[in-house]
Design a protein around this motif. Structure first.
Motif, PDB file in Angstrom:
ATOM      1  N   GLY A  96      11.221  73.218  10.230  1.00  0.00           N
ATOM      2  CA  GLY A  96      12.173  72.429  11.008  1.00  0.00           C
ATOM      3  C   GLY A  96      12.419  71.047  10.452  1.00  0.00           C
ATOM      4  O   GLY A  96      13.240  70.296  10.985  1.00  0.00           O
ATOM      5  N   ILE A  97      11.731  70.686   9.361  1.00  0.00           N
ATOM      6  CA  ILE A  97      11.860  69.343   8.792  1.00  0.00           C
ATOM      7  C   ILE A  97      12.883  69.414   7.664  1.00  0.00           C
ATOM      8  O   ILE A  97      12.553  69.649   6.502  1.00  0.00           O
ATOM      9  N   ILE A  98      14.141  69.202   8.018  1.00  0.00           N
ATOM     10  CA  ILE A  98      15.241  69.446   7.085  1.00  0.00           C
ATOM     11  C   ILE A  98      15.536  68.249   6.194  1.00  0.00           C
ATOM     12  O   ILE A  98      16.239  68.375   5.190  1.00  0.00           O
ATOM     13  N   ALA A  99      15.033  67.069   6.542  1.00  0.00           N
ATOM     14  CA  ALA A  99      15.328  65.845   5.794  1.00  0.00           C
ATOM     15  C   ALA A  99      14.404  64.746   6.302  1.00  0.00           C
ATOM     16  O   ALA A  99      13.621  64.955   7.235  1.00  0.00           O
ATOM     17  N   ASN A 100      14.489  63.567   5.695  1.00  0.00           N
ATOM     18  CA  ASN A 100      13.755  62.422   6.249  1.00  0.00           C
ATOM     19  C   ASN A 100      14.295  62.044   7.618  1.00  0.00           C
ATOM     20  O   ASN A 100      13.553  61.607   8.490  1.00  0.00           O
ATOM     21  N   ASP A 101      15.596  62.190   7.789  1.00  0.00           N
ATOM     22  CA  ASP A 101      16.209  61.995   9.096  1.00  0.00           C
ATOM     23  C   ASP A 101      17.475  62.833   9.171  1.00  0.00           C
ATOM     24  O   ASP A 101      17.991  63.304   8.167  1.00  0.00           O
ATOM     25  N   TRP A 102      17.937  63.057  10.364  1.00  0.00           N
ATOM     26  CA  TRP A 102      19.137  63.857  10.572  1.00  0.00           C
ATOM     27  C   TRP A 102      19.916  63.301  11.748  1.00  0.00           C
ATOM     28  O   TRP A 102      19.442  62.428  12.476  1.00  0.00           O
ATOM     29  N   VAL A 103      21.128  63.817  11.927  1.00  0.00           N
ATOM     30  CA  VAL A 103      22.009  63.350  12.996  1.00  0.00           C
ATOM     31  C   VAL A 103      21.971  64.348  14.153  1.00  0.00           C
ATOM     32  O   VAL A 103      22.084  65.559  13.943  1.00  0.00           O
ATOM     33  N   ASP A 104      21.803  63.824  15.363  1.00  0.00           N
ATOM     34  CA  ASP A 104      21.883  64.637  16.573  1.00  0.00           C
ATOM     35  C   ASP A 104      22.925  63.998  17.487  1.00  0.00           C
ATOM     36  O   ASP A 104      22.642  63.023  18.189  1.00  0.00           O
ATOM     37  N   ARG A 109      20.692  58.797  23.437  1.00  0.00           N
ATOM     38  CA  ARG A 109      20.433  57.445  22.968  1.00  0.00           C
ATOM     39  C   ARG A 109      21.518  56.990  21.995  1.00  0.00           C
ATOM     40  O   ARG A 109      22.171  57.810  21.335  1.00  0.00           O
ATOM     41  N   ALA A 110      21.714  55.703  21.914  1.00  0.00           N
ATOM     42  CA  ALA A 110      22.802  55.143  21.110  1.00  0.00           C
ATOM     43  C   ALA A 110      22.642  55.484  19.636  1.00  0.00           C
ATOM     44  O   ALA A 110      23.630  55.769  18.944  1.00  0.00           O
ATOM     45  N   ASP A 111      21.424  55.428  19.144  1.00  0.00           N
ATOM     46  CA  ASP A 111      21.163  55.750  17.741  1.00  0.00           C
ATOM     47  C   ASP A 111      21.138  57.271  17.599  1.00  0.00           C
ATOM     48  O   ASP A 111      20.219  57.933  18.075  1.00  0.00           O
ATOM     49  N   LYS A 112      22.102  57.828  16.942  1.00  0.00           N
ATOM     50  CA  LYS A 112      22.212  59.287  16.812  1.00  0.00           C
ATOM     51  C   LYS A 112      21.376  59.831  15.656  1.00  0.00           C
ATOM     52  O   LYS A 112      21.333  61.041  15.446  1.00  0.00           O
ATOM     53  N   THR A 113      20.735  58.962  14.912  1.00  0.00           N
ATOM     54  CA  THR A 113      19.892  59.389  13.800  1.00  0.00           C
ATOM     55  C   THR A 113      18.472  59.627  14.294  1.00  0.00           C
ATOM     56  O   THR A 113      17.897  58.787  14.988  1.00  0.00           O
ATOM     57  N   ILE A 114      17.911  60.777  13.929  1.00  0.00           N
ATOM     58  CA  ILE A 114      16.555  61.149  14.330  1.00  0.00           C
ATOM     59  C   ILE A 114      15.661  61.086  13.099  1.00  0.00           C
ATOM     60  O   ILE A 114      15.954  61.722  12.075  1.00  0.00           O
ATOM     61  N   TYR A 115      14.582  60.321  13.191  1.00  0.00           N
ATOM     62  CA  TYR A 115      13.616  60.255  12.096  1.00  0.00           C
ATOM     63  C   TYR A 115      12.661  61.433  12.208  1.00  0.00           C
ATOM     64  O   TYR A 115      12.258  61.831  13.310  1.00  0.00           O
ATOM     65  N   CYS A 116      12.253  61.982  11.080  1.00  0.00           N
ATOM     66  CA  CYS A 116      11.489  63.231  11.073  1.00  0.00           C
ATOM     67  C   CYS A 116      10.143  63.141  11.772  1.00  0.00           C
ATOM     68  O   CYS A 116       9.661  64.129  12.321  1.00  0.00           O
ATOM     69  N   SER A 117       9.526  61.951  11.770  1.00  0.00           N
ATOM     70  CA  SER A 117       8.178  61.799  12.351  1.00  0.00           C
ATOM     71  C   SER A 117       8.194  60.918  13.587  1.00  0.00           C
ATOM     72  O   SER A 117       7.256  60.167  13.826  1.00  0.00           O
ATOM     73  N   GLU A 118       9.237  61.003  14.382  1.00  0.00           N
ATOM     74  CA  GLU A 118       9.308  60.183  15.586  1.00  0.00           C
ATOM     75  C   GLU A 118       9.420  61.038  16.841  1.00  0.00           C
ATOM     76  O   GLU A 118       9.772  62.219  16.792  1.00  0.00           O
ATOM     77  N   ASP A 119       9.160  60.399  17.969  1.00  0.00           N
ATOM     78  CA  ASP A 119       9.463  60.965  19.272  1.00  0.00           C
ATOM     79  C   ASP A 119      10.625  60.163  19.839  1.00  0.00           C
ATOM     80  O   ASP A 119      10.440  59.066  20.380  1.00  0.00           O
TER      81      ASP A 119
END
Length: 547
Positions: A96-104, A109-119
């Motif tokens: 499920g880890i497709i990149a360092n970050d991805w767009v959701d 939340r205002a920031d649509k970028t999701i970091y791979c190692s965050e909640d």
């Protein structure tokens, strides 16, 4: 714990070659400690270039079993996906880890970028101000499987990046520590052990001191060529890691950083007595400096030469320390991805097609005229200049169909684009198998594609196109492409007494977990992973379970 760096290098200069025992460990006896090392951005090309000069820890590992053509076989050759494969046995399509970050674009939340190692559910968080979590990793790691089988197993991870520690250790690690910018940190609420307290004090003192330039070994002199980057007078290629007192950013992009990481890992092992109990323990080391050096200065030049020179000796010191304990330990070393040197140096060497990506070629800009043409409000296309790109999910029906077709045409028409792969085409492609160097671009993308998280399009730039439009500020070079200079990494296994050999045929980093599992008698159902066991027996026997 840390001496001034020049003095530390002098102490590490004694070659740390393998001390072969008169009688090797009995066959099939599991080691007491597994040391798993990931050297960030250690490409197979760089390893091949420098391996003749190693005299320390990397020399020792070459006396074991060497797979010089290992593959991070997927297309998303970034840090987080790469680390997710090393100790899970699974490709990003499964982790499920497709990149360092991805767009959701569905997140509230205002920031649509999701970091791979965050909640990202933590209130007030963003992809740059986040709470570290293994939330997005969809499969168990080696450490999780070991602890499930034998609860007394201890799992410890020390790394230069949170995503390296998290993706290799997974959930439930006894200790997981990474560099937080001013010291080593861990998950929220984790009590700091004495080894980390000592390390942070030592690192703070180290950074507070100025660092003189490193002496250049003879084999580095041929790399001592200044390369101009951009029009602002920036050059790379001749650096020797001198820095003023207090320059923490330069500390991170230098051999000092790996020395701090490896020293802390060694101290954590000693304090916790890993490998001295009744079962097999796992020590994970994420050596991150090579990646920062590669991004800042490129994969050639005196900077990378000195970085590998020092890393070789740092690892040799670590193995010497382990030897003195008498512990029966085994080592595996690989990398999360390769790397591509800066195009300016490539062109100096006659690679005329090497270039930087067009500054105007990025998802948001490409989507603008299409949105105007179709009467779509807001940003239509999200992403960067390569890899996953997402279309606004609010655009539906016939208008979405037209938008997808227009976007595909616009992306394909760009002269720096090799291929534009659609979600439908990727999902229609079976999970690849066989030699990874023979995979098509669709198969490489399929190995990275996780439906519901990956993009509507995956864009491959042409070979030797660097997806950094301006190298005069920040990074000069990078990785992340479909191409083998980013996919190929070395994989090395070593254990005292083993008979070494080299296997030049291609293997994958997902093969590491089942290979280690076989050495410790850990059952891993084949259907749960993508990798296969690699036979580490030099003769007619096998270290892998019978089929």
């Amino acid at each position: 714990m840390f001496r001034p760096f020049a003095a530390a290098l002098a102490l590490l200069a004694t070659p740390a070659l393998a001390r072969e025992a008169d009688r090797p460990p009995a066959p099939r006896v599991p080691p007491k400690l597994i040391v798993a090392i990931a050297v960030d951005q250690l490409s197979a090309d760089v390893f091949a270039e420098y391996r003749q000069h190693f005299t320390g820890g990397l020399k020792r590992l070459q006396n074991g079993v060497v797979f010089p053509s290992g593959y991070q076989s997927h297309a998303a050759t970034e840090t987080c996906p790469g680390h997710s494969t090393i100790l899970t046995g699974s490709r990003p399509a499964r982790t499920g880890i497709i990149a360092n970050d991805w767009v959701d674009l569905t997140t509230a939340r205002a920031d649509k970028t999701i970091y791979c190692s965050e909640d990202e559910t933590v209130p007030g968080s963003s992809s740059s101000n986040y709470t570290v979590s293994p939330l997005h990793l969809k499969v168990p790691t080696l450490g999780e499987r070991m602890k499930a089988a034998v609860p007394a197993t201890r799992v410890v991870a020390v790394a230069g990046k949170d995503r390296a520690a998290v993706m290799m250790s997974g959930r439930g690690a006894d200790q997981a520590w990474w560099w937080g910018g001013k010291g080593f940190v861990s998950y929220l609420g984790r009590e700091m052990p004495a080894a980390v307290t000592r390390a942070n004090a030592a690192v703070a003192a180290q950074i507070a001191r100025p660092q003189p330039a490193m002496a250049l070994p003879d084999f580095c002199h041929s790399r001592n060529v200044a390369v101009p980057v951009g029009t602002a007078g920036k050059t790379v290629g001749t650096g020797r890691f001198e820095r003023a007192a207090g320059e923490a950013v330069k500390f991170r992009a230098s051999p000092e950083f790996d020395a701090a990481i490896v020293t802390l890992a060694t101290q954590m092992r000693a304090d916790m007595k890993l490998g001295e109990g009744a079962t097999t323990d796992l020590l994970i080391v994420g050596a991150s400096a090579s990646d920062y050096v590669g991004h800042t200065y490129g994969t050639e030049g005196t900077e990378m030469c000195l970085q590998l020179f020092a890393l070789d000796r740092t690892l040799g010191k670590m193995f010497d320390d382990l030897d003195r304990t008498g512990i029966d330990y085994s080592v595996v070393l690989t990398a999360d991805h390769g790397g591509h040197d800066l195009p300016e140096r490539h062109r100096m060497h006659g690679i005329t097609e090497a270039a930087r990506v067009d500054a105007e070629f990025r998802a948001a800009r490409i989507g603008e005229p299409i949105a105007r043409k179709l009467g779509i409000a807001g940003q239509l296309l999200w992403g960067g200049s390569f890899g996953d790109m997402w279309v606004d999910p609010k655009v539906t029906g016939a208008k979405r169909k037209r938008a997808l077709a227009e976007i595909e045409r616009a992306l394909t028409a760009h002269p720096q684009v090799q291929a534009v792969l659609t979600r439908a085409a990727i999902l229609a492609t079976p999970s690849p198998s066989g030699p990874p160097e023979t995979w098509t671009l669709l198969q490489r993308a399929r190995a990275s594609y996780f439906d519901g998280r990956s993009g509507d399009f995956v864009v491959a730039l042409k070979p030797r196109i660097t997806p950094i439009s301006d190298g005069s500020r920040g990074s000069t070079s990078t990785h992340g492409s479909f191409w083998d200079y980013d996919r190929r990494v070395p994989i090395l296994f070593w254990r005292k007494g083993m008979t070494g050999f080299e296997q030049p045929m291609s293997v994958e980093t997902v093969d590491i977990l089942p290979t280690i599992a076989a050495t410790i008698g850990l059952n891993v159902p084949p259907g749960e992973i993508d990798g296969r066991c690699l036979d580490l027996d030099a003769g007619p026997g096998s270290t892998c379970p019978a089929n």
